[in-house]
Motif scaffolding. Sequence first.
Motif, PDB file in Angstrom:
ATOM      1  N   GLU A 139       0.028 -28.262   0.532  1.00 20.75           N
ATOM      2  CA  GLU A 139      -1.163 -28.654   1.351  1.00 20.75           C
ATOM      3  C   GLU A 139      -0.891 -28.417   2.803  1.00 20.75           C
ATOM      4  OE1 GLU A 139      -4.431 -32.127   1.990  1.00 20.75           O
ATOM      5  OE2 GLU A 139      -2.671 -32.459   0.782  1.00 20.75           O
ATOM      6  N   HIS A 140       0.515 -28.421   3.286  1.00 14.96           N
ATOM      7  CA  HIS A 140       0.805 -28.354   4.879  1.00 14.96           C
ATOM      8  C   HIS A 140       1.123 -26.782   4.892  1.00 14.96           C
ATOM      9  CE1 HIS A 140       1.989 -29.868   8.530  1.00 14.96           C
ATOM     10  NE2 HIS A 140       3.049 -29.082   8.361  1.00 14.96           N
ATOM     11  N   GLY A 141       0.631 -25.973   3.991  1.00 14.83           N
ATOM     12  CA  GLY A 141       0.927 -24.536   4.101  1.00 14.83           C
ATOM     13  C   GLY A 141       2.302 -23.920   3.997  1.00 14.83           C
ATOM     14  N   ASP A 142       3.248 -24.751   3.444  1.00  9.27           N
ATOM     15  CA  ASP A 142       4.655 -24.252   3.204  1.00  9.27           C
ATOM     16  C   ASP A 142       4.764 -24.051   1.671  1.00  9.27           C
ATOM     17  OD1 ASP A 142       7.325 -23.603   3.114  1.00  9.27           O
ATOM     18  OD2 ASP A 142       8.074 -25.719   3.411  1.00  9.27           O
ATOM     19  N   ALA A 143       4.051 -22.714   1.300  1.00  7.81           N
ATOM     20  CA  ALA A 143       3.987 -22.385  -0.132  1.00  7.81           C
ATOM     21  C   ALA A 143       5.457 -22.040  -0.763  1.00  7.81           C
ATOM     22  CB  ALA A 143       3.098 -21.309  -0.499  1.00  7.81           C
ATOM     23  N   ALA A 144       6.355 -21.590   0.009  1.00  4.88           N
ATOM     24  CA  ALA A 144       7.786 -21.351  -0.501  1.00  4.88           C
ATOM     25  C   ALA A 144       8.585 -22.626  -0.534  1.00  4.88           C
ATOM     26  CB  ALA A 144       8.495 -20.470   0.654  1.00  4.88           C
ATOM     27  N   GLY A 145       8.469 -23.596   0.503  1.00  3.66           N
ATOM     28  CA  GLY A 145       8.918 -24.854   0.205  1.00  3.66           C
ATOM     29  C   GLY A 145       8.360 -25.670  -1.095  1.00  3.66           C
ATOM     30  N   ALA A 146       7.125 -25.344  -1.152  1.00  4.15           N
ATOM     31  CA  ALA A 146       6.702 -26.135  -2.298  1.00  4.15           C
ATOM     32  C   ALA A 146       7.151 -25.707  -3.605  1.00  4.15           C
ATOM     33  CB  ALA A 146       4.991 -26.060  -2.344  1.00  4.15           C
ATOM     34  N   HIS A 147       7.333 -24.282  -3.621  1.00  2.00           N
ATOM     35  CA  HIS A 147       7.860 -23.632  -5.000  1.00  2.00           C
ATOM     36  C   HIS A 147       9.365 -24.015  -5.127  1.00  2.00           C
ATOM     37  CE1 HIS A 147       8.471 -19.571  -7.200  1.00  2.00           C
ATOM     38  NE2 HIS A 147       8.594 -20.401  -8.013  1.00  2.00           N
ATOM     39  N   VAL A 148      10.118 -24.037  -4.281  1.00  2.00           N
ATOM     40  CA  VAL A 148      11.303 -24.760  -4.230  1.00  2.00           C
ATOM     41  C   VAL A 148      11.549 -26.075  -4.905  1.00  2.00           C
ATOM     42  CG1 VAL A 148      13.640 -25.275  -3.070  1.00  2.00           C
ATOM     43  CG2 VAL A 148      12.444 -23.261  -2.478  1.00  2.00           C
ATOM     44  N   ASP A 149      10.613 -26.856  -4.173  1.00  2.00           N
ATOM     45  CA  ASP A 149      10.688 -28.155  -4.792  1.00  2.00           C
ATOM     46  C   ASP A 149      10.089 -28.400  -5.998  1.00  2.00           C
ATOM     47  OD1 ASP A 149      11.838 -29.622  -2.504  1.00  2.00           O
ATOM     48  OD2 ASP A 149       9.651 -30.091  -1.788  1.00  2.00           O
ATOM     49  N   ALA A 150       9.196 -27.611  -6.425  1.00  2.00           N
ATOM     50  CA  ALA A 150       8.684 -27.622  -8.132  1.00  2.00           C
ATOM     51  C   ALA A 150       9.803 -27.211  -8.998  1.00  2.00           C
ATOM     52  CB  ALA A 150       7.435 -26.895  -8.039  1.00  2.00           C
ATOM     53  N   ASP A 151      10.268 -26.129  -8.512  1.00  2.00           N
ATOM     54  CA  ASP A 151      11.423 -25.572  -9.631  1.00  2.00           C
ATOM     55  C   ASP A 151      12.496 -26.646  -9.688  1.00  2.00           C
ATOM     56  OD1 ASP A 151      10.508 -23.007  -9.956  1.00  2.00           O
ATOM     57  OD2 ASP A 151      11.443 -22.024  -8.502  1.00  2.00           O
ATOM     58  N   ARG A 152      12.756 -27.377  -8.579  1.00  2.00           N
ATOM     59  CA  ARG A 152      13.843 -28.431  -8.448  1.00  2.00           C
ATOM     60  C   ARG A 152      13.485 -29.542  -9.404  1.00  2.00           C
ATOM     61  NH1 ARG A 152      18.723 -28.445  -9.734  1.00  2.00           N
ATOM     62  NH2 ARG A 152      19.692 -30.456  -9.076  1.00  2.00           N
ATOM     63  N   ALA A 153      12.347 -29.991  -9.396  1.00  2.00           N
ATOM     64  CA  ALA A 153      11.732 -31.118 -10.075  1.00  2.00           C
ATOM     65  C   ALA A 153      11.697 -30.559 -11.493  1.00  2.00           C
ATOM     66  CB  ALA A 153      10.360 -31.413  -9.730  1.00  2.00           C
ATOM     67  N   VAL A 154      11.532 -29.675 -11.810  1.00  2.00           N
ATOM     68  CA  VAL A 154      11.388 -29.249 -13.453  1.00  2.00           C
ATOM     69  C   VAL A 154      13.125 -29.327 -14.037  1.00  2.00           C
ATOM     70  CG1 VAL A 154      11.493 -27.338 -14.955  1.00  2.00           C
ATOM     71  CG2 VAL A 154       9.482 -27.712 -13.234  1.00  2.00           C
ATOM     72  N   ALA A 155      14.101 -28.560 -12.882  1.00  2.00           N
ATOM     73  CA  ALA A 155      15.279 -28.621 -13.360  1.00  2.00           C
ATOM     74  C   ALA A 155      15.965 -30.090 -13.566  1.00  2.00           C
ATOM     75  CB  ALA A 155      16.339 -28.105 -12.300  1.00  2.00           C
ATOM     76  N   VAL A 156      15.448 -31.117 -12.659  1.00  2.00           N
ATOM     77  CA  VAL A 156      15.949 -32.613 -12.724  1.00  2.00           C
ATOM     78  C   VAL A 156      15.398 -33.197 -14.042  1.00  2.00           C
ATOM     79  CG1 VAL A 156      15.693 -34.603 -11.727  1.00  2.00           C
ATOM     80  CG2 VAL A 156      16.142 -32.522 -10.200  1.00  2.00           C
TER      81      VAL A 156
END
Length: 331
Positions: A139-156
């Motif tokens: 929502e803040h416009g950081d699509a790349a950062g959101a992708h990193v977090d989402a990938d990491r959440a799935v991995a965790v």
Amino acid sequence: MVVLPGVCGLRLCLFFAIWGTFTGALRMGQAYDDLGFPVPAEFDIPGAEGPPRRARRRAGATKRWLVLLVALGIVLPAVVGPELAPFAREAVVRWSLERAFACEARDDVAGALREIERAVAWNGEDASLLAARAMLRLEHGDAAGAHVDADRAVAVSPTRVEPYRVRAIVHVCGGRAEEALADVERVVDLAGDDNSEAVNLRAYVRGLVGREIPAAVAEIEQLLAGMPAPPPEYLDTRGFLRHLDGRDEEALVDIDEAISLTQQQRQQMMLLAGRVDRVELLQRMRSLDHALAVMLHHRGLIFDSLDMAEQAQADFELARRKGFAPERGIL
């Protein structure tokens, strides 16, 4: 029966033993040597020379306090710190999340993101926190950062639904249709075919990426057929998919009903002003406004398809004012 103290009990015993040693010495009011340690009354220091007794006692007292402070500075954190650390961490995380919730309710996405970042820093990697930060970053416009977090959440947490749901939305915003579809399939696998939220999500994401539309329409129609009073967001999904399937008249009925129900919910929430927590009320109102924004945009698409340009433009503009922003996850 003797109960042995646990780790916390042993540490506290050690602390109070040291405390007792020093405070006991302070209360005795006896003589001390040059290093500040107590000298027994019968003990004499042969040939001792130096400052008068009162000066030596003042010097000894000063040293004694220094030793005590050093001991407390070393022992207290070592004894009590490990036991209090989890409570302190939990308190900071809880406080940060409450502040993030309040910032988001006021539409301060940057502030909410700062608070959630503190929570992650103190708590460590947690799937729920990472997923929440992913949505805020999006929502803040950081699509790349959101992708990193989402990938990491799935991995965790690879067996939890929420990380896949969030990552599916992140993929949609990033134009990665195949990855988004794979994630919503995983959501349904984990939640079950009888989970209405998972089924609605899969149908809606199919519509957003423009894939498998007939299957998505059939899926959402089957879901709503068993619901006497479908939620407005499900009606919006069916209307949006029927529009994509070329059934604009039916789609308009669905979207109109979804908008009407959501506006009623918003009016009911406004009546609660002053009687419920203000932050929760603002957050709920914000969520309803975003839902309305999406529905209005969908109705604008239907109006446009029906050659009702004026109505379409009015809905598009109102949707934009209420926050419709596909690139930021409000879609």
